[in-house]
Write a protein that holds these residues in place. Structure first.
Motif, PDB file in Angstrom:
ATOM      1  N   VAL A   1     -18.598  57.949 -63.198  1.00 22.64           N
ATOM      2  CA  VAL A   1     -19.049  58.498 -61.901  1.00 22.64           C
ATOM      3  C   VAL A   1     -18.336  57.713 -60.802  1.00 22.64           C
ATOM      4  O   VAL A   1     -18.938  56.887 -60.117  1.00 22.64           O
ATOM      5  CB  VAL A   1     -20.585  58.372 -61.750  1.00 22.64           C
TER       6      VAL A   1
ATOM      7  N   GLY B   1     -16.389  56.573 -57.343  1.00 22.31           N
ATOM      8  CA  GLY B   1     -16.561  56.833 -55.901  1.00 22.31           C
ATOM      9  C   GLY B   1     -17.996  57.043 -55.477  1.00 22.31           C
ATOM     10  O   GLY B   1     -18.261  57.568 -54.409  1.00 22.31           O
ATOM     11  N   HIS B   2     -18.937  56.661 -56.305  1.00 21.82           N
ATOM     12  CA  HIS B   2     -20.354  56.830 -55.952  1.00 21.82           C
ATOM     13  C   HIS B   2     -20.861  55.522 -55.371  1.00 21.82           C
ATOM     14  O   HIS B   2     -21.096  54.572 -56.100  1.00 21.82           O
ATOM     15  CB  HIS B   2     -21.132  57.201 -57.218  1.00 21.82           C
TER      16      HIS B   2
ATOM     17  N   SER C   1     -25.051  65.139 -62.508  1.00 26.88           N
ATOM     18  CA  SER C   1     -24.449  64.930 -61.193  1.00 26.88           C
ATOM     19  C   SER C   1     -23.066  65.587 -61.121  1.00 26.88           C
ATOM     20  O   SER C   1     -22.316  65.602 -62.092  1.00 26.88           O
ATOM     21  CB  SER C   1     -24.323  63.430 -60.934  1.00 26.88           C
ATOM     22  N   THR C   2     -22.754  66.114 -59.960  1.00 25.07           N
ATOM     23  CA  THR C   2     -21.445  66.767 -59.796  1.00 25.07           C
ATOM     24  C   THR C   2     -20.312  65.744 -59.716  1.00 25.07           C
ATOM     25  O   THR C   2     -19.150  66.100 -59.834  1.00 25.07           O
ATOM     26  CB  THR C   2     -21.433  67.615 -58.506  1.00 25.07           C
ATOM     27  N   HIS C   3     -20.678  64.475 -59.522  1.00 16.97           N
ATOM     28  CA  HIS C   3     -19.648  63.430 -59.428  1.00 16.97           C
ATOM     29  C   HIS C   3     -19.142  62.996 -60.803  1.00 16.97           C
ATOM     30  O   HIS C   3     -18.143  62.296 -60.904  1.00 16.97           O
ATOM     31  CB  HIS C   3     -20.204  62.191 -58.725  1.00 16.97           C
TER      32      HIS C   3
ATOM     33  N   THR D   1     -17.265  62.729 -64.172  1.00 18.89           N
ATOM     34  CA  THR D   1     -15.947  63.239 -64.579  1.00 18.89           C
ATOM     35  C   THR D   1     -15.965  63.777 -66.009  1.00 18.89           C
ATOM     36  O   THR D   1     -15.063  64.489 -66.414  1.00 18.89           O
ATOM     37  CB  THR D   1     -14.881  62.132 -64.475  1.00 18.89           C
TER      38      THR D   1
ATOM     39  N   ARG E   1     -27.185  57.645 -60.863  1.00 19.77           N
ATOM     40  CA  ARG E   1     -25.753  57.858 -60.696  1.00 19.77           C
ATOM     41  C   ARG E   1     -25.272  59.057 -61.515  1.00 19.77           C
ATOM     42  O   ARG E   1     -24.474  59.854 -61.052  1.00 19.77           O
ATOM     43  CB  ARG E   1     -25.044  56.582 -61.165  1.00 19.77           C
TER      44      ARG E   1
END
Lengths: 454, 436
Positions: free
Chosen positions: A35, A37-38, B185-187, B189, B241
């Motif tokens: 994740v 850049g969080h 989460s859309t974050h 990868t 997260r």
């Protein structure tokens, strides 16, 4: 977290601790990689948890080498921080600053509560001599070395300016670290002449440094900027600040003592409220939180019968807060900066150490201190942390012509002192045989017969 | 109101909550809805003393509070008053929660087959239906405990109820974990199916619980709290997260820790008293977070909430029948046994709040309102139905519990860290025979 030696920590136990640390690091790394850049709240919470765990684990691993826990906390922060492994990013470290507010309040309360009038009376002569010599000789000699070394950032200053900058450096050099002192004392649970004298000296030196800084800034300003004249307004403001802080601290201490006597429950919540709420009020009033809380702790200890209970409650809360506080301090340490300024920083750090040791020996001879104090009285004076960094920031803000270079070198010096100082103090406490047995472990509690309820 | 004032208010509530732990009387309401109501009253949609931005500022604190509550539930899961819940009530408790949750979810989903969900996409509809099921599944143990303490309850039905109420926390928390896993989460990868994310969140909780157990081997003093708080924060941070359900991760963590640590008893004694101290501030913030505007803008959502409540009543009545059919101890309770199972509280509100934080907007707000409405309904109907039932069965008396004698500590006990000592004192201070 398998406890210290008396609880039978084996190599297998330490291996498991290392394995746990590795697993936790992998989780942090995985979260950062998958994740990216969080930098929101989630990252801050993760960072807080990781620093707390890594700090505690590393502290127990460095214990094998006889180092204080505090060094483990610092190393955990340095390693996990943005300059080395980058498990914790810079933004997260920055957002963890409220922990410092709470830690400083607890440190000051504990410091004040550890000071007893009887001890102060006994040590008064030694304390006055030590403080006077450390302050005068410290500022003059270390400032002198600074002037002779003439680091690059003051190379263009005229002689008077150099004198002013040296004076400021001298004041920075006499700043100590109450947090480091209390961190080591709370780990070792030390009690003896050295521990008592160290506590009194470092806590008292805090007040001296605040006064000296105001004086140095007032005197240095006309030396560095010939256009300005000597103004005593800073002293008036300082007097107001000190008097106000002492008055408010006394009131707070009396209220705390009354609360402890009447109820005394839920001290954790009360300490949190004090740490955050009272600090906010003090900032609003322009009073000095460190001094106020120190006076409050002193009042509780010396003007009520609640001192021991109070110290116990602070130790319980502080234990966890200190880990995060020092781990954050470690993560804040600018390692690349240390690399850039290592030679200057090393010279000034060594000079400070030599002057401190020499002065401590001299003051002990004059005051005829006890052997432990004569031999190791210098050891708590090496550490530097928040106060020194605070002074560096103030100088950087007030004297922009050389302030940023001054601050960078100061940070590098503080980094060295922060890493070496606690180790030396712990070593001295051990050598002086003032270290006490550790607290009981979970196993002890499990094994203990249940409390008999009638 | 500034952030620091709100923090002081929350600390004050926490103080009140921690005082209640030590008390012998059943103070306040069992579900704690008075704090929810207070939060709503001071929140941005009523008096406006607490602004929305300020609530957002406190979101990390909320996540930690939610995580801590679920962790406490996990650590004490399958146990009541220090003893293990019997297998049959345990299985039936989970089954009844699944039955109720499933009834609610199916009802809401079917409703949207006939009525157009304005402004909610098909995924949102599924999320709303499943979420409604998750927030409606629980029967709170606090309700039964409250009645038990207030009317000095002792007896087989009361014991059975508290066991069922204790076991059924499993269903909503796992359901929430599964629902969140299907919307990572859309974050992130990494691409993985929902089941994979669910397993990952399960593994995260299990791994952290096991690591905590390893860290606590021989831990001393503050390091015990350090390990607990540290792993919890890391768990909550990592779960947030990834977009996992924090309450599921920490609930799993609690179960794993209780399974793996030989110090589980001492840990329970330490941690359980913190529950109320964390609960009340959480309820206040949940109340402040309640936003009824989406419901007022889209009246269909009011119907969804009403339908969910109705389906919950049906589900709990069905559960009552199942319990009476399978457990002889429940038979004297009569055909409306399910009504006493209607009380809901912290777990439901926690689930609703977790949904509201993760899926802000119509879906999240509706689910939080659903959880709050469910708690209010339970308070109005269930508590007194339970008292009446237990009085009829002769398990409740109006005689107040006997006062406690002072507690003496055995002199041979080595001085433990005060937290354990306090925990032990508190655990021994419950009235003998009373259901905690």
């Amino acid at each position: 977290m398998s406890g210290s030696a008396p609880h039978g920590k084996t190599w297998v136990g330490r291996g498991i601790d290392m394995l746990s640390l590795l697993i936790l690091s992998c989780i942090m790394w995985g979260a950062g990689t998958l994740v990216p850049g969080h930098e929101g709240e989630a990252a801050v919470l993760g960072a807080l948890g990781f620093l707390l765990l890594a700090g505690t684990l590393l502290s127990e691993l460095v214990e094998v080498l006889g180092m204080p826990h505090l060094t483990g906390y610092l190393f955990a922060g340095i390693l996990a921080g943005p300059h080395v492994l980058h498990l914790v990013d810079h933004a997260s470290v920055k957002r963890l600053e409220p922990v410092n507010t709470l830690a400083i309040a607890l440190i000051a309360l504990a410091g004040g509560a550890e000071l007893r009038i009887a001890t102060l009376k006994q040590e008064l002569r030694s304390l006055v001599v030590a403080l006077a010599l450390q302050t005068i000789l410290g500022v003059v000699l270390i400032g002198g070395v600074f002037a002779l070394a003439r680091p690059a950032f003051v190379a263009n200053l005229p002689f008077t300016g150099l004198v002013g900058a040296s004076m400021l450096w001298g004041v920075l050099a006499i700043a100590r670290s109450p947090s480091a002192l209390l961190g080591v004392l709370s780990q070792t649970r030390a009690n003896g002449p050295l521990a008592r004298f160290s506590l009194a000296q470092v806590m008292a030196s805090d007040i001296v440094v605040v006064v000296m800084l105001a004086a140095a800034i007032t005197l240095a300003r006309p030396l560095l900027d010939p256009g300005t004249t000597l103004s005593t307004s800073a002293f008036r403001a300082l007097g107001h600040e000190i008097l106000g802080s002492v008055s408010l601290g006394t009131t707070l201490g009396l209220v705390l003592a009354a609360y402890l006597k009447v109820s005394g429950g839920q001290l954790l919540v009360v300490l949190f409220a004090l740490g955050f709420g009272a600090t906010e009020v003090l900032h609003y009033l322009n009073y000095e939180p460190l001094l106020t809380f120190m006076v409050a702790g002193f009042v509780v200890q010396n003007f009520s019968k609640q001192g021991e209970r109070f110290i116990h409650a602070i130790e319980q809360t502080g234990g966890v807060v200190y880990v995060v506080f020092f781990a954050c301090a470690g993560a804040h340490l600018n390692v690349p900066l240390l690399k850039d300024f290592w030679s200057t920083a090393l010279l000034l750090t060594v000079a400070r150490a030599v002057v401190t040791i020499g002065t401590a020996r001299l003051s002990s001879l004059i005051a005829k201190d006890q052997p432990a104090v004569t031999k190791y009285g210098w050891s708590p004076l090496i550490s530097q942390a928040g106060i020194a960094l605070g002074i560096a920031s103030i100088v950087a803000a007030k004297f922009p012509s050389f302030g940023s270079g001054f601050r960078d070198v100061a940070i590098a010096c503080v980094a060295l002192n922060e890493m070496v100082g606690p180790v030396l103090f712990k070593l001295a406490i051990d050598r002086a045989k003032e270290t006490k047995a550790p607290t009981p472990s979970l196993s002890d509690v499990e094994d203990a017969p249940p409390a008999a309820s009638v | 109101m500034s952030a620091i004032s709100l923090l002081m208010g929350l600390l004050l509530l926490s103080y009140v909550g921690s005082l209640i732990i030590g008390g012998q009387k059943a103070r306040g309401l069992p579900s704690g809805i008075e704090f929810l109501a207070l939060g709503f009253a001071v929140g941005p949609h009523a008096l406006g003393l607490v602004e929305r931005s300020m609530i957002a500022e406190f979101e990390p604190l909320v996540q930690v509070a939610l995580g801590w509550l679920a962790f406490v539930v996990g650590l004490d899961f399958g146990r009541v008053n220090g003893r293990r819940v019997r297998a049959k009530p345990m299985v039936l408790g989970v089954f009844c929660a699944v039955l109720t949750g499933g009834t609610v979810a199916l009802t809401v989903y079917r409703f949207f087959c006939y009525v157009s969900p304005f402004g909610i996409d098909p995924t949102g509809v599924l999320l709303l239906a499943c979420g409604a099921g998750a927030v409606s599944a629980e029967t709170t143990r606090f309700g039964v405990q409250w009645v038990a303490v207030r009317w000095n309850v002792k007896g087989p039905v009361a014991t059975l109820l508290v066991e069922i109420a204790s076991a059924d926390d499993f269903a909503p928390l796992v359901a929430a974990g599964a629902i969140f896993a299907f919307a990572p989460s859309t974050h992130v990868t990494l691409v993985m199916p929902g089941a994979g994310w669910f397993l990952l969140s399960l593994s995260l909780g299990g791994l952290l619980g096991t690591v905590t157990a390893l860290l606590l081997r021989g831990a001393e003093g503050y390091t015990v709290w350090g390990a607990l708080i540290g792993t919890l924060l890391l768990g909550v941070g990592t779960a947030t997260r990834f977009g996992f359900c924090t309450i599921f991760v920490t609930f799993t963590m609690g179960i794993a820790l209780a399974s793996a640590s030989p110090h589980r008893r001492a840990l329970r004694r330490m941690v359980t008293p913190t529950e109320r101290a964390v609960l009340y501030p959480m309820l206040l913030l949940a109340g402040a977070h309640i936003d009824a505007r989406p419901l007022l803008e889209n009246r269909m959502l009011i119907a969804v909430v009403a339908l969910a409540l109705l389906a919950r009543v049906v589900g709990k009545l069905l559960s009552g029948f199942v319990l009476r059919a399978t457990l002889p101890a429940a038979r004297p309770a009569g055909p409306l046994f399910g009504i006493v199972l209607l009380s809901s509280g912290p777990v439901s509100v926690s689930c609703g709040f977790a949904f509201a934080l993760r899926f802000p907007g119509r879906v999240g707000d509706t689910l939080l309102v659903c959880a709050a409405a469910s708690a209010v309904l339970g308070e109005l109907v269930s508590t007194f139905a339970l008292k009446n039932l237990l009085t009829q069965l002769g398990e409740a008396t109006t005689v107040p519990p006997p006062p406690l004698a002072p507690i003496k500590t055995a002199p041979s006990v080595p001085p433990p860290p005060p937290s354990f000592e306090a925990a032990r004192t508190r655990s021994t201070s419950a009235p003998p025979g009373a259901i905690r």
